[in-house]
Design an enzyme around this catalytic site. Structure first.
Site, PDB file in Angstrom:
ATOM      1  N   TYR A 146       0.866  -1.191   0.000  1.00 50.62           N
ATOM      2  CA  TYR A 146       0.000   0.000   0.000  1.00 50.62           C
ATOM      3  C   TYR A 146       0.892   1.227   0.000  1.00 50.62           C
ATOM      4  O   TYR A 146       1.872   1.284   0.758  1.00 50.62           O
ATOM      5  CB  TYR A 146      -0.874  -0.024   1.244  1.00 50.62           C
ATOM      6  CG  TYR A 146      -1.767   1.183   1.447  1.00 50.62           C
ATOM      7  CD1 TYR A 146      -1.480   2.123   2.437  1.00 50.62           C
ATOM      8  CD2 TYR A 146      -2.904   1.377   0.671  1.00 50.62           C
ATOM      9  CE1 TYR A 146      -2.301   3.224   2.645  1.00 50.62           C
ATOM     10  CE2 TYR A 146      -3.732   2.483   0.875  1.00 50.62           C
ATOM     11  CZ  TYR A 146      -3.426   3.389   1.867  1.00 50.62           C
ATOM     12  OH  TYR A 146      -4.245   4.473   2.064  1.00 50.62           O
ATOM     13  N   ASP A 241       9.188   2.652  -0.565  1.00 52.72           N
ATOM     14  CA  ASP A 241       8.192   3.375   0.223  1.00 52.72           C
ATOM     15  C   ASP A 241       8.426   3.003   1.694  1.00 52.72           C
ATOM     16  O   ASP A 241       7.998   1.946   2.146  1.00 52.72           O
ATOM     17  CB  ASP A 241       6.779   2.991  -0.231  1.00 52.72           C
ATOM     18  CG  ASP A 241       5.724   3.683   0.619  1.00 52.72           C
ATOM     19  OD1 ASP A 241       4.541   3.632   0.243  1.00 52.72           O
ATOM     20  OD2 ASP A 241       6.087   4.262   1.668  1.00 52.72           O
ATOM     21  N   LYS A 269       4.739   9.454   8.686  1.00 53.42           N
ATOM     22  CA  LYS A 269       4.532   8.926  10.035  1.00 53.42           C
ATOM     23  C   LYS A 269       5.549   9.451  11.052  1.00 53.42           C
ATOM     24  O   LYS A 269       5.448  10.584  11.509  1.00 53.42           O
ATOM     25  CB  LYS A 269       4.491   7.396   9.967  1.00 53.42           C
ATOM     26  CG  LYS A 269       3.285   6.886   9.126  1.00 53.42           C
ATOM     27  CD  LYS A 269       3.209   5.390   9.078  1.00 53.42           C
ATOM     28  CE  LYS A 269       2.209   4.920   8.061  1.00 53.42           C
ATOM     29  NZ  LYS A 269       0.820   4.952   8.511  1.00 53.42           N
TER      30      LYS A 269
HETATM   31  P1  KE4 Z   1      -0.744   8.553   4.539  1.00 49.54           P
HETATM   32  O1  KE4 Z   1      -1.274   9.283   3.307  1.00 49.54           O
HETATM   33  O2  KE4 Z   1      -1.823   7.740   5.228  1.00 49.54           O
HETATM   34  O3  KE4 Z   1       0.015   9.486   5.499  1.00 49.54           O
HETATM   35  O4  KE4 Z   1       0.362   7.515   4.058  1.00 49.54           O
HETATM   36  C1  KE4 Z   1       0.014   6.553   3.100  1.00 49.54           C
HETATM   37  C2  KE4 Z   1       0.968   5.376   3.211  1.00 49.54           C
HETATM   38  C3  KE4 Z   1       1.951   5.240   2.254  1.00 49.54           C
HETATM   39  N1  KE4 Z   1       2.843   4.223   2.308  1.00 49.54           N
HETATM   40  C4  KE4 Z   1       2.791   3.312   3.315  1.00 49.54           C
HETATM   41  C5  KE4 Z   1       3.797   2.197   3.346  1.00 49.54           C
HETATM   42  C6  KE4 Z   1       1.806   3.410   4.323  1.00 49.54           C
HETATM   43  O5  KE4 Z   1       1.770   2.488   5.316  1.00 49.54           O
HETATM   44  C7  KE4 Z   1       0.870   4.456   4.276  1.00 49.54           C
HETATM   45  C8  KE4 Z   1      -0.257   4.597   5.294  1.00 49.54           C
HETATM   46  N2  KE4 Z   1      -0.440   3.488   6.150  1.00 49.54           N
HETATM   47  C9  KE4 Z   1      -1.781   3.266   6.664  1.00 49.54           C
HETATM   48  C10 KE4 Z   1      -1.726   2.092   7.644  1.00 49.54           C
HETATM   49  N3  KE4 Z   1      -1.707   0.862   6.987  1.00 49.54           N
HETATM   50  C11 KE4 Z   1      -2.341   4.489   7.301  1.00 49.54           C
HETATM   51  C12 KE4 Z   1      -3.605   4.248   8.094  1.00 49.54           C
HETATM   52  C13 KE4 Z   1      -4.820   4.819   7.394  1.00 49.54           C
HETATM   53  O6  KE4 Z   1      -4.950   4.601   6.169  1.00 49.54           O
HETATM   54  O7  KE4 Z   1      -5.644   5.451   8.108  1.00 49.54           O
END
Ligand code: KE4
Length: 442
Positions: A146, A241, A269
């Site tokens: 993801y 990523d 994060k």
């Molecule tokens: P954000 O746009 O949520 O800050 O980041 C996206 C993202 C990109 N790449 C990786 C590897 C990530 O884990 C994430 C976001 N992770 C999720 C948890 N699996 C955020 C939680 C959510 O979607 O509310």
């Protein structure tokens, strides 16, 4: 603020009248585990409290950022001090430079950084940069990985997209999705096939080097090294990523642990310490294709805003303290080993593992190596375990395809409490799966 005497159920019912699904991020809706999401009123250290006053040991950690615990005094003080000087300027401030320098210190192959306000923006912008810098259109990702919610990346994605059965999101036009090639994590041959089929057309490979969005997965020996060699030979940019794994599995992320160096890296994060921050970086030669120097446009009103910078810098200072990661990894290992021991005691098929302060649990006897294998876990057993633990005051991520997170605030007493609750939960699971035969019929 929540009305006095409020309840999670009342707040959830109220929220659903104004917010789609009652949430602002799909994974928070408890759709994968059922039940009522907890509306958090406050958090401190290793704990969160809901609107009913119930305390939870927090293994969600806001999905990764809260590596020094919630409301750490040094982070709160830094935010308070910054806020007194203005919340956002829309003009350069020195702390942006300081955060970029802090990233470069830990990721030495990075010469230039661009800050954003989310991991999605970081991954999306790195993707556009790769296409702009190479002049190529195709991109390659891995099923179950993801990278946030940019259209080209919501193809066979992980996290909530996977949990809710929409790994390929509606709303992404087929003539865009066709440019996203999908391979299998830990399966180099699946990449080689696509490289052979699309010579000279692939701009980049984007991967979570240590995935957390199909639950925690670990790279098999040679997989990332092979990917690096394939990309170098084919002139394809390798993008790690590390939004989740960066500053989490080790100070220098998966690149430090594996020694494999990508062309571009995305972060998020931890570098915001709970405030909205993302970043991507790489060599000056590639990064300087970005505006204002190059033709790849990228921008953001709140990118580098002083409050987020203050929180991120304070957090990075704390995680750089001697022994921080050794202690975090040891604490995480203690929890993982304790969970496995409790499951074994009650003969519940279960496995768990960790990488630094990021961990995965699987209701299956052997920890999975691939996306396909992880589909074989007992989701119903996880759901029962999740709620038993939540009712006991232990909050794990509400999904079988998410990693869980520890922090420097999790202490011995929290581990003991967690493992005691887990022992009871596994005992209940053992009984519910094979209830004791009543004496009369023995
Ligand atoms: P954000 O746009 O949520 O800050 O980041 C996206 C993202 C990109 N790449 C990786 C590897 C990530 O884990 C994430 C976001 N992770 C999720 C948890 N699996 C955020 C939680 C959510 O979607 O509310």
């Amino acid at each position: 603020m929540a009305r006095s005497g409020s309840s999670n159920a009342a707040e959830f019912a109220r929220a659903q009248q104004s917010l789609v699904g009652g949430v602002n991020s799909a994974v928070r809706a408890f759709r994968a585990v059922g039940g009522t999401p907890r509306f958090i009123a406050r958090a401190q250290g290793a704990y969160m409290w809901d609107v009913e006053g119930r305390r939870y040991i927090d293994y969600l950690g806001s999905w990764g950022p809260m590596i020094v615990g919630q409301a750490h005094p040094a982070v709160v003080e830094a935010v308070r001090e910054a806020a007194a000087h203005g919340l956002s300027y829309g003009a350069p401030n020195v702390m942006e430079t300081e955060l970029a320098e802090a990233i470069k210190e830990l990721y030495p192959q990075i010469e230039r950084v661009r800050l954003t306000s989310s991991g999605t923006e970081a991954a999306m912008s790195a993707l556009r940069l790769a296409r702009g810098a190479t002049g190529r259109t195709k991109i390659l990702k891995f099923e179950g990985c993801y990278h946030g919610t940019a259209d080209s990346l919501l193809v066979k994605a992980g996290s909530g997209a996977l949990a809710f059965g929409t790994p390929s999101s509606a709303g992404v036009p087929a003539d865009l999705a066709q440019h996203t090639l999908v391979a299998n994590y830990n399966d180099l041959a699946s990449v080689e096939v696509l490289f052979a089929e699309y010579p000279g057309q692939i701009a980049c490979v984007m991967i979570e080097p240590i995935p957390g969005n199909m639950n925690l997965m670990l790279p098999e020996p040679g997989f990332l090294e092979g990917l690096r060699a394939l990309c170098s030979r084919a002139g394809v940019l390798l993008i790690f990523d590390e939004v989740m794994s960066g500053f989490r599995v080790a100070p220098g992320g998966a690149q430090e642990l594996t020694g494999v160096v990508p062309d571009l890296s995305a972060f998020g994060k931890v570098i915001g310490g709970g405030m909205p921050v993302g970043a991507f970086g790489g060599s000056a030669a590639v990064m300087e294709h970005l505006a204002p120097l190059g033709g790849v446009y990228q921008a953001g009103t709140l990118s580098g805003n002083p409050i987020a910078m203050a929180a991120g810098l304070a957090t990075l200072r704390l995680i750089r303290e001697p022994g921080f990661f050794e202690a975090l990894a040891a604490r995480t290992r203690q929890i993982v080993d304790g969970l496995c021991e409790a499951a074994r005691r009650h003969c519940v098929p279960f496995s768990a593992r960790h990488a630094g302060g990021m961990a995965g649990m699987y209701f299956m006897a052997e920890a999975p190596r691939t996306f396909a294998e992880i589909q074989g876990q007992d989701a119903a057993a996880f759901k029962r375990f999740f709620h038993r633990m939540l009712d006991s005051g232990v909050y794990f991520p509400p999904s079988t395809v998410e990693a869980f997170f520890t922090s420097s605030a999790h202490g011995e007493e929290d581990v003991a409490f967690t493992l005691e609750a887990a022992n009871a939960a596994f005992a209940q699971e053992a009984q519910s799966v094979s209830p004791p035969i009543p004496l009369a019929t023995q």
